[in-house]
Write a protein that holds these residues in place. Structure first.
Motif, mmCIF file in Angstrom:
data_model
loop_
_atom_site.group_PDB
_atom_site.id
_atom_site.type_symbol
_atom_site.label_atom_id
_atom_site.label_comp_id
_atom_site.label_asym_id
_atom_site.label_seq_id
_atom_site.Cartn_x
_atom_site.Cartn_y
_atom_site.Cartn_z
ATOM 1 N N GLN A 197 22.520 33.928 45.381
ATOM 2 C CA GLN A 197 22.549 34.821 46.537
ATOM 3 C C GLN A 197 21.447 35.857 46.359
ATOM 4 O O GLN A 197 21.458 36.606 45.386
ATOM 5 C CB GLN A 197 23.915 35.491 46.638
ATOM 6 N N LEU A 236 31.554 30.629 43.738
ATOM 7 C CA LEU A 236 31.849 31.079 45.092
ATOM 8 C C LEU A 236 32.926 30.129 45.597
ATOM 9 O O LEU A 236 33.801 29.736 44.858
ATOM 10 C CB LEU A 236 30.585 31.027 45.959
ATOM 11 N N GLY A 237 32.821 29.734 46.833
ATOM 12 C CA GLY A 237 33.807 28.797 47.380
ATOM 13 C C GLY A 237 34.254 29.292 48.735
ATOM 14 O O GLY A 237 33.858 30.370 49.175
ATOM 15 N N ASP A 238 35.054 28.474 49.392
ATOM 16 C CA ASP A 238 35.567 28.865 50.708
ATOM 17 C C ASP A 238 36.550 30.008 50.530
ATOM 18 O O ASP A 238 37.718 29.795 50.225
ATOM 19 C CB ASP A 238 36.286 27.681 51.376
ATOM 20 N N GLY A 239 36.068 31.211 50.744
ATOM 21 C CA GLY A 239 36.915 32.387 50.569
ATOM 22 C C GLY A 239 37.638 32.779 51.844
ATOM 23 O O GLY A 239 38.572 33.567 51.821
ATOM 24 N N ASP A 246 39.565 39.451 52.348
ATOM 25 C CA ASP A 246 40.870 39.238 52.976
ATOM 26 C C ASP A 246 41.011 37.830 53.568
ATOM 27 O O ASP A 246 42.051 37.476 54.114
ATOM 28 C CB ASP A 246 41.118 40.276 54.066
ATOM 29 N N GLY A 247 39.950 37.048 53.487
ATOM 30 C CA GLY A 247 40.017 35.678 54.000
ATOM 31 C C GLY A 247 39.967 35.581 55.515
ATOM 32 O O GLY A 247 40.108 34.506 56.083
ATOM 33 N N ARG A 248 39.729 36.702 56.138
ATOM 34 C CA ARG A 248 39.751 36.720 57.597
ATOM 35 C C ARG A 248 38.362 36.982 58.183
ATOM 36 O O ARG A 248 37.429 37.368 57.479
ATOM 37 C CB ARG A 248 40.724 37.801 58.094
ATOM 38 N N ARG A 253 37.539 46.333 58.977
ATOM 39 C CA ARG A 253 36.126 46.305 58.616
ATOM 40 C C ARG A 253 35.608 47.735 58.713
ATOM 41 O O ARG A 253 36.186 48.595 58.084
ATOM 42 C CB ARG A 253 35.346 45.347 59.548
HETATM 43 P P1 AMP Z 1 28.574 34.155 53.197
HETATM 44 O O1 AMP Z 1 27.821 35.426 53.115
HETATM 45 O O2 AMP Z 1 29.274 34.026 54.496
HETATM 46 O O3 AMP Z 1 27.786 32.967 52.823
HETATM 47 O O4 AMP Z 1 29.765 34.280 52.150
HETATM 48 C C1 AMP Z 1 29.557 34.362 50.767
HETATM 49 C C2 AMP Z 1 30.858 34.175 50.019
HETATM 50 O O5 AMP Z 1 31.775 35.227 50.324
HETATM 51 C C3 AMP Z 1 31.584 32.882 50.360
HETATM 52 O O6 AMP Z 1 32.149 32.385 49.179
HETATM 53 C C4 AMP Z 1 32.651 33.340 51.325
HETATM 54 O O7 AMP Z 1 33.753 32.473 51.352
HETATM 55 C C5 AMP Z 1 33.011 34.699 50.795
HETATM 56 N N1 AMP Z 1 33.565 35.584 51.837
HETATM 57 C C6 AMP Z 1 32.891 36.101 52.868
HETATM 58 N N2 AMP Z 1 33.716 36.844 53.645
HETATM 59 C C7 AMP Z 1 34.948 36.771 53.111
HETATM 60 C C8 AMP Z 1 36.232 37.319 53.461
HETATM 61 N N3 AMP Z 1 36.422 38.076 54.526
HETATM 62 N N4 AMP Z 1 37.269 37.013 52.651
HETATM 63 C C9 AMP Z 1 37.104 36.257 51.571
HETATM 64 N N5 AMP Z 1 35.939 35.723 51.184
HETATM 65 C C10 AMP Z 1 34.859 35.970 51.946
#
Ligand code: AMP
Ligand code: MG
Length: 480
Positions: free
Chosen positions: A78, A86-89, A122-124, A162
């Motif tokens: 990053q 990382l991963g699907d957060g 928060d996953g949202r 947010r």
């Molecule tokens: P991105 O910037 O969207 O590529 O996200 C980078 C990392 O942060 C990924 O692993 C996302 O799943 C995680 N992430 C982004 N926003 C959230 C959130 N609101 N809750 C949990 N994980 C998040």
């Protein structure tokens, strides 16, 4: 209510360490914002007619039969810094549907609640980024650029914290796959060669069935990314966060966070609020593409029998990206200039125009669209400051004469290469602001207009206009 999708979940059949099984976390009061009916048809989904039922499905409260919900794990660089996990957060993949033509698509709910990869999040997702992804990814598809799609958007009825209390929302993302450079990096960093081999086989079978081994895959991805980034640049698109976890193996655009289309052309344009050094600026995108592909090459090395020979071979392949990108980019530029033939000076002619546009603060989309007409001198109207445009026009006309394409064919060719409408930042922002006030009409109008980007239409002339000084939106946010 039950609904069945034509699932065949091949990723869920990979070893356990590729993901964590994770159901979407239910939301309190789902409400449908949008359903993409043409896309649902293309996927072969039979969906309920009732908006409330659709909202339940695309909020993750009701799972379609055959879903095997999971969060994928990956790693990534990053802004150049290594993140080993990382991963699907904030995303849950429901499964893969196989469309009537045999094409396979991931169905993923983004904003579906916490997963083991959420870290502090928060996953949202809140409404703004959800609408932004919906509008921009569908606009990209209509522009003919490889991209993930948006199948649905729903409000969750829950508040997301947010910068303030924002309405929560979920976008359903459809992708050829969610396999990223960072997915390969994850297993390479753990020296898990067995998983790496399984991922390689899966990716080749899914995206490049003819490709042979790691070299074949690398070459195919280099080609796909060269094409993709040239296509972005042809419409003035700045991805904004080209981290290795946001670059797909399929060659689709993914992750519509802080992306934006330029209004006035400038090669160093940056919109993302967190891109302080301009790492992901418009004209840097090919270099960053090559950098990311070098990371993919590195991750593939453990699969090669002779490491030293592989380093040599992969270095050459990655170095070859620049030439392959240039060939694609010059092709895009020739189409934008209405040139059917190919001559040595064509790229220089295009760059000369771009330089003059940068000097004159010319609107990127309008300059090329106005050029794409029987009265191309009107392109001067797209310049904010008087710039030496007339001499360029003379050179271009001379080149056109040599090219010899009949006027009507040139105009048709250029109008198919130079959109009249792009999702301008201030219009996207306006649609989001209206939606926050409960009015979805601007969102639907913008979204619908963007489905037909290559036609001049009087009824949406306001959406085509460049922003006035006071309308300009100069910064975009990840929206996480
Ligand atoms: P991105 O910037 O969207 O590529 O996200 C980078 C990392 O942060 C990924 O692993 C996302 O799943 C995680 N992430 C982004 N926003 C959230 C959130 N609101 N809750 C949990 N994980 C998040
Ligand atoms: Mg991402």
């Amino acid at each position: 209510m039950t609904v069945a999708f034509p699932f065949d979940n091949s990723y869920a059949r990979l070893p356990d360490r590729f993901f964590t099984r994770q159901a979407p976390v239910p939301v309190s009061a789902p409400k449908l914002i949008a359903i993409n009916t043409p896309l649902a048809e293309r996927l072969g989904l039979s969906l309920p007619n009732d908006d409330a039922d659709l909202a339940e499905i695309f909020a993750g409260n009701t799972l379609p039969d055959g879903a095997t919900p999971l969060a994928q794990v990956y790693a990534g660089h990053q802004f150049g810094g290594w993140s080993p996990q990382l991963g699907d957060g904030r995303a849950v993949m429901l499964g893969e549907v196989v469309a009537p033509d045999g094409a396979r698509f991931d169905i993923q709910l983004k904003g579906a609640g916490q997963t083991p990869y959420s870290r502090m999040g928060d996953g949202r997702a809140w409404l703004g980024p959800v609408l932004r992804e919906y509008i921009v990814s569908e606009a990209m598809a209509a522009l003919g650029i490889p991209t993930t799609r948006a199948l649905a958007a729903v409000e969750t009825g829950d508040i997301v914290l947010r910068e303030g209390r924002m309405p929560g929302a979920i976008v359903t993302r459809v992708a050829a796959s969610h396999i990223r450079v960072g997915t390969f990096q994850f297993f390479a960093a753990r020296q898990d060669t067995e998983a790496l081999q399984a991922l390689l086989d899966h990716t080749i079978a899914r995206h490049y069935p003819g490709a042979e081994g790691p070299s074949g895959l690398l070459n195919a991805v280099i080609g796909a990314q060269a094409k993709l980034i040239a296509a972005w640049m042809g419409v003035g698109f700045i991805h904004g966060v080209m981290n290795t976890d946001n670059m797909t193996l399929s060659g689709e655009t993914i992750d519509y966070g802080p992306c934006a289309f330029m209004d006035a052309y400038h090669p160093e344009m940056v919109f993302s609020s967190i891109d302080h050094g301009g790492r992901y600026a418009y004209a840097n995108q090919p270099q960053i593409g090559a950098w990311n592909l070098a990371q993919l090459a590195t991750a593939l090395l453990p699969l090669m029998p002779d490491r030293d020979a592989a380093i040599e071979e992969f270095t050459e392949a990655v170095n070859g990206f620049a030439g392959r990108f240039d060939a694609e980019w010059h092709g895009v530029l020739r189409a934008k200039l209405g040139l059917a033939s190919e001559e040595d000076g064509d790229a220089a002619l295009a760059f000369d125009l771009l330089n003059r546009m940068a000097q004159g603060g010319a609107d990127f989309t309008q300059t090329f669209r106005l050029l794409s007409s029987p009265t191309p001198d009107r392109a001067a109207e797209a310049f904010a400051a008087p710039a030496p445009f007339a001499p360029w026009l003379e050179e271009w006309r001379a080149r056109l004469t040599k090219d010899g394409l009949p006027e009507a064919r040139r105009v048709a060719m250029m109008q198919a290469a130079n959109p009249a409408l792009i999702p301008r930042n201030h219009r996207v922002e306006e649609a989001i602001q209206a939606a926050l006030g409960g009015d979805y009409a601007p969102f639907h109008r913008l979204n619908s207009a963007l489905q037909d980007p290559f036609t001049d239409r009087a009824d949406i002339a306001d959406l085509q206009l460049a922003p006035r000084q006071d309308e300009r939106v100069t910064q975009t946010f990840c929206g996480t």
